[in-house]
Design a protein around this motif. Structure first.
Motif: not given
Length: 798
Positions: A104-133
């Motif tokens: 799963s994608i950790p909720k802590s990615v919401a702390n990366l407030t300086q991010l301009v570009s985020l690409s995580m495509s073509s992996n095997r990430f699973d689960g829900s992302i609804a709880s991430i801010q």
């Protein structure tokens, strides 16, 4: 960057205490990347892109690190993202695309407030992302999460990211409905891709609160509705893809004012459940491209569709359309690309578009001849296909008026001769007709021909010598005609040739061309079967066929011809080559010729001599057929090198010796025919050989072993020698004698035990009685209780 280091990354890099920037793009790195490098407090940027053999994982990351750019795209990094990823509070770019990360994608990615570009495509990430801010990522502009295993509903917080301009969530497992956007108002989101998920229901009209939206991809879901009418907010949407859904369009747009209808430029509605042309289309004044293919639309094509003032590309293929609504003549339509293939169109061929440069009318039922004045309407046409349309009559000379590069009239009932002007095309496919006469020997010195298919006609005469001018020729298919000539050695000068099919003609003589220095480094399919070719095949003539010697590691691509016609149409036109070949004893049509498919068919000729051992170097060969010739000698053991081989036919020759034991290693071999030769010895034993039928080995008197003969106690030897064998009456067959001695000895022990050992005798009778009753249970009822009582009394008297 771009230096083939081809080695692991040294661990001592982690000792560089002042390292701030590390870029090793496309360096052929191997092994495992040292984790300690990620933990350097001074490191600001790391880029390991395009090192597919480089393994690794992300360690626990320190707080207050300096890392601003983390790029691991197209490597073999794996594992889960640590929760400490949120410690990289200075990170502005993170690209983990095309790796092997999971979890799963950790909720802590919401702390990366300086991010301009985020690409995580073509992996095997699973689960829900609804709880991430997600709304905390206030600087994020570019967000790619496609091609993973993410599930659950699509969180509305994604659309609250204030600066987001591109959001791609395609090819995941998101489900439910597209959320309402009642409290969302964004002017910056331009591209939204939700295709390839499990979304259901109708798209809410509030999606147009995303007022900056210009491209919307919703294909390959299970959507049932879209709000084309009642829209006043959206003015920017130009591209809309709703293909591969369950749309019906029982719309009420006729009751809506034209100003409230959605206006788009490119609309894709392919593969839905449409049964008629949606009425809202007639009011689309911005529409330039419309795709309604693969629906269930019946009846006629409405005349109003040609009046859409901006329409350039129209695809109505794979429906059940029968006619075109009149009138059509003197049309002012601006359509430049029209695809009507795979319908049920009848009557005359519709030629009325003055600016068309792409016309595909194939697979219909016109049942008429080609109009003699067709050239007056296709002067701008670069691609014309009328294949499989039940056409009769001759090919009119006016067809040469086309500015054509591709002409496909295959699989009809056309007759007459081939117009000379057609030799100036890039692709000419007239196969599967009833054409007669000779091939025009009018190929110019500037010939640009890449594909010529005249197969399955009634063409006679000689091979055209001027074809040597076509130095770009890739596919030549002249099979199943009546061409009479020697083997065309001039073709050896065409180094671009990939496919050569001359089967079922009257070619004769040798195929050796001693005076020709040319080679065929790209040749992948050669079919000379069913001719009168003779002589020996030397190994030197095969050594330049490099495409058949490759290891097959290249990415397969379709063999064909692509081009962009002029006039600023923006069209990218592709013609895919197709041929008929024989494999595994069956004739098959290759609708697409992959560049990795290789085949040699020299069957049914008069070739003689030994099979050259150089053929064993064709490690990429899939099909080899040398049957029905006069080859002699042994089968080369080098054939064991052809590990890609799937079909091998050497039947009906005069081959001798044993089957090479190396054949047991041909694990992909699914068809084998060695029948009607002079082979001897035991058939190799392997899992693969056990799958071949007996018919694959019959007609070889000296051959034995499964599946030709059974391996049991009475047939462990090869077949008996013939009457012509030397000293037939003086050889002692010790295998038969040993069997007879063993039988006699065993019989004596069994009978002696029954006669002299009372306990053995009684056990034997009881066992045999039980066995007989199991085989014939009805005997027990006939013998009855009396027989059992007698048997018991005998036991009691002992």
């Amino acid at each position: 960057d771009h230096n083939q280091i081809s080695a692991p990354v040294p661990g001592f890099f982690a000792n560089f205490s002042n390292l701030t920037y590390l870029s090793l793009v496309d360096c052929g790195l191997q092994g495992t990347f040292p984790k300690e490098i990620f933990q350097l407090s001074t490191l600001q940027s790391i880029d390991l892109t395009l090192n597919p053999q480089l393994q690794g994982s992300l360690p626990e990351l320190p707080e207050n690190g300096s890392l601003q750019s983390l790029v691991l795209s197209q490597t073999n990094f794996s594992g889960v993202l640590p929760n400490s990823i949120g410690n990289l509070n200075m990170l502005s770019r993170m690209d983990l695309s095309v790796c092997s990360f999971s979890g799963s994608i950790p909720k802590s990615v919401a702390n990366l407030t300086q991010l301009v570009s985020l690409s995580m495509s073509s992996n095997r990430f699973d689960g829900s992302i609804a709880s991430i801010q997600w709304k905390n990522l206030v600087n994020l502009n570019f967000f790619m999460l496609d091609s993973n295993l993410l599930s659950g509903t699509i969180p509305l917080s994604l659309f609250s990211i204030p600066l987001l301009s591109r959001l791609v969530l395609s090819d995941n497992q998101f489900s439910g409905q597209v959320p309402e956007f009642a409290n969302i108002s964004s002017y910056l989101l331009e591209t939204l891709d939700l295709s390839g998920n499990n979304l259901v229901g109708s798209i809410p009209i509030s999606i147009f609160n995303l007022r900056g939206l210009s491209q919307l991809y919703l294909s390959s879901n299970n959507l049932s509705g879209f709000p084309f009418s009642g829209i006043q907010q959206s003015r920017n949407l130009s591209f809309l893809d709703l293909s591969h859904n369950s749309l019906l369009f029982n719309d009420d747009s006729t009751n809506s004012s034209h100003s409230s209808l959605l206006q788009v430029q490119d609309l894709v509605l392919a593969s839905n459940k449409l049964r008629a042309f949606p009425d809202f289309l007639r009011h689309q004044f911005r529409l330039t491209s419309l795709d309604l293919s693969e629906n269930q639309i019946q009846g006629q094509i409405p005349n109003w569709i040609w009046s859409l003032s901006s329409l350039k590309k129209l695809n109505l293929s794979s429906n059940s359309l029968v006619t075109l609504e009149a009138p059509l003549l003197n049309s002012t339509s601006t359509v430049t690309s029209l695809d009507l293939h795979s319908n049920q169109l009848q009557g005359q061929i519709p030629i009325f578009l003055p600016f068309a440069n792409y016309l595909d009318y194939s697979k219909n039922n016109f049942t008429f001849s080609i109009p003699t004045d067709i050239g007056n309407y296709i002067s701008s046409t670069a691609y014309l296909s009328l294949s499989s349309s039940n056409l009769h009559g001759i090919i009119p000379n006016s067809i040469c008026n086309a500015s054509g590069l591709v002409l496909d009239l295959s699989n009809n009932s056309l007759s007459g001769i081939i117009p000379e002007c057609l030799t100036q095309l890039s692709v000419l496919d007239l196969g599967r007709n009833n054409l007669t006469g000779t091939i025009p020997d009018k190929f110019l010195e500037q010939c640009s021909l890449k594909t010529l298919d005249l197969s399955r006609n009634q063409i006679e005469g000689q091979f055209p010598r001027s074809l040597v001018n076509c130095t770009q020729l890739e596919v030549l298919s002249l099979g199943n005609n009546q061409i009479t000539d020697t083997f065309p050695c001039l073709l050896k000068k065409i180094s671009t040739l990939r496919v050569l099919v001359l089967r079922s003609n009257k070619f004769y003589g040798q195929i050796e061309c001693p005076g020709t220095n040319g080679t065929w480094p790209m040749l992948q399919i050669i079919d000379l079967a069913h001719n009168n070719l003779s002589g020996e095949i030397t190994g030197t003539s095969l050594r330049t066929w490099q495409a058949m010697m490759a290891n097959g590691d290249d990415t397969p691509i379709d063999l064909g011809f692509s081009f962009q016609p002029g006039g600023g149409s923006g069209l990218n036109i592709y013609y895919g080559d197709a041929i008929t070949t024989t494999s595994k004893g069956l004739e098959m049509d290759l609708v697409k010729i992959l560049t990795v498919f290789t085949s040699i068919d020299f069957s049914s000729n008069k070739f003689s001599g030994s099979i050259p051992k150089e053929m064993g170097e064709f490690k990429a060969l899939y099909v080899l057929n040398l049957s029905s010739n006069s080859f002699t000698g042994e089968i080369p053991s080098s054939f064991g090198n052809m590990r890609q081989l799937e079909s091998l036919d050497l039947s009906k020759n005069r081959l001798n010796g044993q089957i090479p034991p190396e054949f047991a290693g041909l694990n992909f071999l699914s068809y084998l025919n060695l029948s009607d030769n002079e082979l001897v010895g035991r058939i190799p034993t392997s899992t693969q050989f056990s799958t071949f039928p007996k018919a694959a080995f019959v007609g070889n008197e000296g051959l034995w072993g499964p599946p030709l003969t059974e391996d049991n106690i009475t047939t462990l030897s090869p077949p008996a020698l013939s009457e012509n064998s030397p000293n037939p009456g003086h050889d002692i067959d010790w295998n038969i004698i040993s069997v007879e001695i063993g039988y006699t000895f065993g019989f004596g022990i069994a009978i002696g035990s029954l006669m002299f050992c009372k306990r053995w005798k009684e056990w034997y009778y009881r066992s045999m009685y039980k066995i007989v009753l199991k085989i014939f249970p009805q005997l027990e009822q006939r013998i009855g209780i009396q027989r059992r009582q007698v048997h018991m009394n005998r036991r009691w008297r002992r």
